[in-house]
Design a protein around this motif. Structure first.
Motif, PDB file in Angstrom:
ATOM      1  N   ALA A 153     -39.027 -14.984  -7.863  1.00 33.03           N
ATOM      2  CA  ALA A 153     -39.424 -13.618  -8.197  1.00 33.03           C
ATOM      3  C   ALA A 153     -40.810 -13.302  -7.645  1.00 33.03           C
ATOM      4  O   ALA A 153     -41.061 -12.197  -7.156  1.00 33.03           O
ATOM      5  CB  ALA A 153     -39.403 -13.411  -9.705  1.00 33.03           C
ATOM      6  N   ARG A 154     -41.708 -14.289  -7.696  1.00 34.72           N
ATOM      7  CA  ARG A 154     -43.039 -14.080  -7.114  1.00 34.72           C
ATOM      8  C   ARG A 154     -42.937 -13.879  -5.604  1.00 34.72           C
ATOM      9  O   ARG A 154     -43.590 -13.002  -5.038  1.00 34.72           O
ATOM     10  CB  ARG A 154     -43.925 -15.286  -7.436  1.00 34.72           C
ATOM     11  N   GLU A 155     -42.097 -14.686  -4.926  1.00 38.74           N
ATOM     12  CA  GLU A 155     -41.911 -14.532  -3.484  1.00 38.74           C
ATOM     13  C   GLU A 155     -41.416 -13.134  -3.127  1.00 38.74           C
ATOM     14  O   GLU A 155     -41.785 -12.574  -2.094  1.00 38.74           O
ATOM     15  CB  GLU A 155     -40.907 -15.566  -2.973  1.00 38.74           C
ATOM     16  N   LEU A 156     -40.586 -12.569  -4.003  1.00 38.60           N
ATOM     17  CA  LEU A 156     -40.010 -11.249  -3.746  1.00 38.60           C
ATOM     18  C   LEU A 156     -40.918 -10.109  -4.197  1.00 38.60           C
ATOM     19  O   LEU A 156     -40.585  -8.941  -4.015  1.00 38.60           O
ATOM     20  CB  LEU A 156     -38.654 -11.135  -4.453  1.00 38.60           C
ATOM     21  N   GLY A 157     -42.044 -10.444  -4.817  1.00 38.89           N
ATOM     22  CA  GLY A 157     -42.989  -9.420  -5.229  1.00 38.89           C
ATOM     23  C   GLY A 157     -42.591  -8.667  -6.480  1.00 38.89           C
ATOM     24  O   GLY A 157     -43.049  -7.529  -6.695  1.00 38.89           O
ATOM     25  N   LYS A 158     -41.781  -9.284  -7.330  1.00 36.56           N
ATOM     26  CA  LYS A 158     -41.367  -8.634  -8.562  1.00 36.56           C
ATOM     27  C   LYS A 158     -42.433  -8.792  -9.647  1.00 36.56           C
ATOM     28  O   LYS A 158     -43.274  -9.685  -9.594  1.00 36.56           O
ATOM     29  CB  LYS A 158     -40.052  -9.234  -9.067  1.00 36.56           C
ATOM     30  N   VAL A 159     -42.391  -7.919 -10.656  1.00 41.64           N
ATOM     31  CA  VAL A 159     -43.195  -8.120 -11.855  1.00 41.64           C
ATOM     32  C   VAL A 159     -42.505  -9.222 -12.658  1.00 41.64           C
ATOM     33  O   VAL A 159     -41.328  -9.118 -12.991  1.00 41.64           O
ATOM     34  CB  VAL A 159     -43.292  -6.835 -12.691  1.00 41.64           C
ATOM     35  N   VAL A 160     -43.243 -10.289 -12.959  1.00 47.79           N
ATOM     36  CA  VAL A 160     -42.651 -11.482 -13.578  1.00 47.79           C
ATOM     37  C   VAL A 160     -43.131 -11.623 -15.018  1.00 47.79           C
ATOM     38  O   VAL A 160     -44.338 -11.715 -15.273  1.00 47.79           O
ATOM     39  CB  VAL A 160     -43.012 -12.746 -12.779  1.00 47.79           C
ATOM     40  N   ILE A 161     -42.176 -11.662 -15.949  1.00 47.95           N
ATOM     41  CA  ILE A 161     -42.469 -11.836 -17.373  1.00 47.95           C
ATOM     42  C   ILE A 161     -41.835 -13.140 -17.837  1.00 47.95           C
ATOM     43  O   ILE A 161     -40.646 -13.386 -17.606  1.00 47.95           O
ATOM     44  CB  ILE A 161     -41.903 -10.678 -18.207  1.00 47.95           C
ATOM     45  N   LEU A 162     -42.637 -13.995 -18.485  1.00 49.48           N
ATOM     46  CA  LEU A 162     -42.093 -15.199 -19.125  1.00 49.48           C
ATOM     47  C   LEU A 162     -42.359 -15.130 -20.609  1.00 49.48           C
ATOM     48  O   LEU A 162     -43.500 -15.027 -21.047  1.00 49.48           O
ATOM     49  CB  LEU A 162     -42.709 -16.475 -18.548  1.00 49.48           C
ATOM     50  N   ASN A 163     -41.279 -15.170 -21.370  1.00 50.63           N
ATOM     51  CA  ASN A 163     -41.358 -15.322 -22.821  1.00 50.63           C
ATOM     52  C   ASN A 163     -41.105 -16.810 -23.101  1.00 50.63           C
ATOM     53  O   ASN A 163     -39.963 -17.252 -23.055  1.00 50.63           O
ATOM     54  CB  ASN A 163     -40.304 -14.442 -23.488  1.00 50.63           C
ATOM     55  N   PRO A 164     -42.157 -17.610 -23.345  1.00 49.39           N
ATOM     56  CA  PRO A 164     -41.999 -19.062 -23.429  1.00 49.39           C
ATOM     57  C   PRO A 164     -41.435 -19.497 -24.777  1.00 49.39           C
ATOM     58  O   PRO A 164     -42.113 -20.145 -25.587  1.00 49.39           O
ATOM     59  CB  PRO A 164     -43.423 -19.573 -23.221  1.00 49.39           C
ATOM     60  N   ALA A 165     -40.189 -19.135 -25.017  1.00 48.10           N
ATOM     61  CA  ALA A 165     -39.566 -19.398 -26.305  1.00 48.10           C
ATOM     62  C   ALA A 165     -38.195 -20.044 -26.094  1.00 48.10           C
ATOM     63  O   ALA A 165     -37.426 -19.580 -25.258  1.00 48.10           O
ATOM     64  CB  ALA A 165     -39.396 -18.083 -27.077  1.00 48.10           C
ATOM     65  N   PRO A 166     -37.904 -21.106 -26.832  1.00 49.70           N
ATOM     66  CA  PRO A 166     -38.827 -21.792 -27.751  1.00 49.70           C
ATOM     67  C   PRO A 166     -39.698 -22.782 -26.992  1.00 49.70           C
ATOM     68  O   PRO A 166     -39.222 -23.470 -26.109  1.00 49.70           O
ATOM     69  CB  PRO A 166     -37.870 -22.525 -28.700  1.00 49.70           C
ATOM     70  N   ALA A 167     -40.992 -22.834 -27.313  1.00 46.00           N
ATOM     71  CA  ALA A 167     -41.919 -23.746 -26.644  1.00 46.00           C
ATOM     72  C   ALA A 167     -42.516 -24.708 -27.662  1.00 46.00           C
ATOM     73  O   ALA A 167     -42.999 -24.288 -28.708  1.00 46.00           O
ATOM     74  CB  ALA A 167     -43.031 -22.967 -25.963  1.00 46.00           C
ATOM     75  N   SER A 168     -42.479 -25.983 -27.341  1.00 44.12           N
ATOM     76  CA  SER A 168     -43.082 -26.991 -28.216  1.00 44.12           C
ATOM     77  C   SER A 168     -44.037 -27.888 -27.437  1.00 44.12           C
ATOM     78  O   SER A 168     -44.568 -28.849 -27.984  1.00 44.12           O
ATOM     79  CB  SER A 168     -41.986 -27.846 -28.862  1.00 44.12           C
ATOM     80  N   ARG A 169     -44.238 -27.575 -26.158  1.00 37.66           N
ATOM     81  CA  ARG A 169     -45.093 -28.400 -25.308  1.00 37.66           C
ATOM     82  C   ARG A 169     -45.660 -27.514 -24.193  1.00 37.66           C
ATOM     83  O   ARG A 169     -45.148 -26.427 -23.951  1.00 37.66           O
ATOM     84  CB  ARG A 169     -44.297 -29.554 -24.705  1.00 37.66           C
TER      85      ARG A 169
END
Length: 305
Positions: A153-169
């Motif tokens: 997505a970064r290579e394509l120039g998109k707006v990138v959203i990460l919802n880091p769920a579920p995250a334990s590390r």
């Protein structure tokens, strides 16, 4: 045409029971009700973005069981493009959810078909990603897949959203540079940053650490306390609308989907956060995951009590 959002992530069937309180270890409680409800963080965020004004495509996997058909049908009913939702042999993902009388929940997830969403499978649907304006990922599919999606997505120039769920590390260090908006809750922000998050001030410290690690901007959702936005230069706190909560399931997903939909159509970050918070507040006044997600007209009609 509405702006396009692509969601790469999980589809789960939620098996939901209500009980007076959450059980302790070794304890059996008598439940009050039971329902099967389409869910999964990826699918929930796709439904939220679609109901809240975006044109949405879903990339994910369902099983060959009855749940798989139900999960796909639920997305199609929302006019979500499912050409990249693949059916694989075996069971669909499931989430076992207990909701107590205080509207708090405890969740156990079994990945099932979500584990079959590989980088190579995403590559088969690269045209879907190319057509999007905004991409959303979560952590209910394999890490290698998430890392690949963020990079592509970064290579394509998109707006990138990460919802880091579920995250334990902590996240892999090379992910951060590919993230425009990192949106954890308090416990996730703590797990990623290594800092306690139990107040607005500690949330600011965690957000600062995450930006130092490479994230573009950070939004920490604080439940009934609203959310904290950080861009490396300043902080902004957005109070949550006051509502009577019935079930908090999918509130975070509703916020993410609403934020993405608003951002995709050109709203400012502050407007998108406020829009997402109203959507999330409305969702907690209703039971279930996808059934609780409001429509665009619901949010537009909302007035603070």
């Amino acid at each position: 045409m509405p702006a396009k959002v692509v969601v790469i992530g999980s589809l789960n069937m939620d098996l939901v029971t209500r009980a007076p309180r959450l059980p302790r270890g070794g304890e059996t409680l008598i439940g009050q009700s039971f329902a099967t409800v389409p869910g999964g963080k990826g699918a929930n965020q796709a439904v939220a973005a679609a109901r809240l004004g975006a044109q949405v495509s879903m990339v994910g996997c369902v099983g060959s069981d009855a749940y798989g058909k139900e999960l796909r049908d639920a997305l199609l009913a929302e006019q979500i493009d499912c050409q990249a939702v693949s059916s694989v042999e075996g069971s669909s993902g499931v989430a076992l959810i207990v909701v107590d009388d205080n509207s708090q929940n405890a969740i156990v997830i079994v990945a099932g078909a979500n584990g079959a969403l590989t980088p190579s499978l995403i590559g088969c649907f690269d045209a879907v990603l190319q057509a999007a304006d905004v991409m959303i990922c979560q952590l209910e599919v394999p890490d290698a897949t998430v890392g690949h999606a963020l990079k592509r997505a970064r290579e394509l120039g998109k707006v990138v959203i990460l919802n880091p769920a579920p995250a334990s590390r902590p996240l892999p260090a090379d992910w951060y540079a590919n993230i425009d908006y990192l949106i954890p809750n308090e416990s996730e922000a703590s797990a990623l940053s290594g800092l306690p998050v139990d107040s607005r001030q500690s949330a600011e410290a965690a957000a600062t650490r995450l930006i130092e690690m490479g994230a573009g901007k950070v939004i920490i959702t604080l439940g009934a306390e609203g959310s904290l936005f950080a861009d490396g230069k300043s902080f902004a706190h957005f109070p949550a609308p006051a509502v009577k909560a019935v079930d908090t399931t999918a509130a975070g997903d509703t916020f993410v989907g609403g934020f993405a939909a608003a951002l995709a159509v050109g709203r400012s970050e502050a407007e998108a956060i406020g829009f997402g918070q109203i959507a999330a507040a409305l969702s907690v006044t209703r039971a279930g995951a996808q059934p609780s997600i409001p429509s665009l007209s619901d949010v537009q009609a909302f007035k603070t009590p």
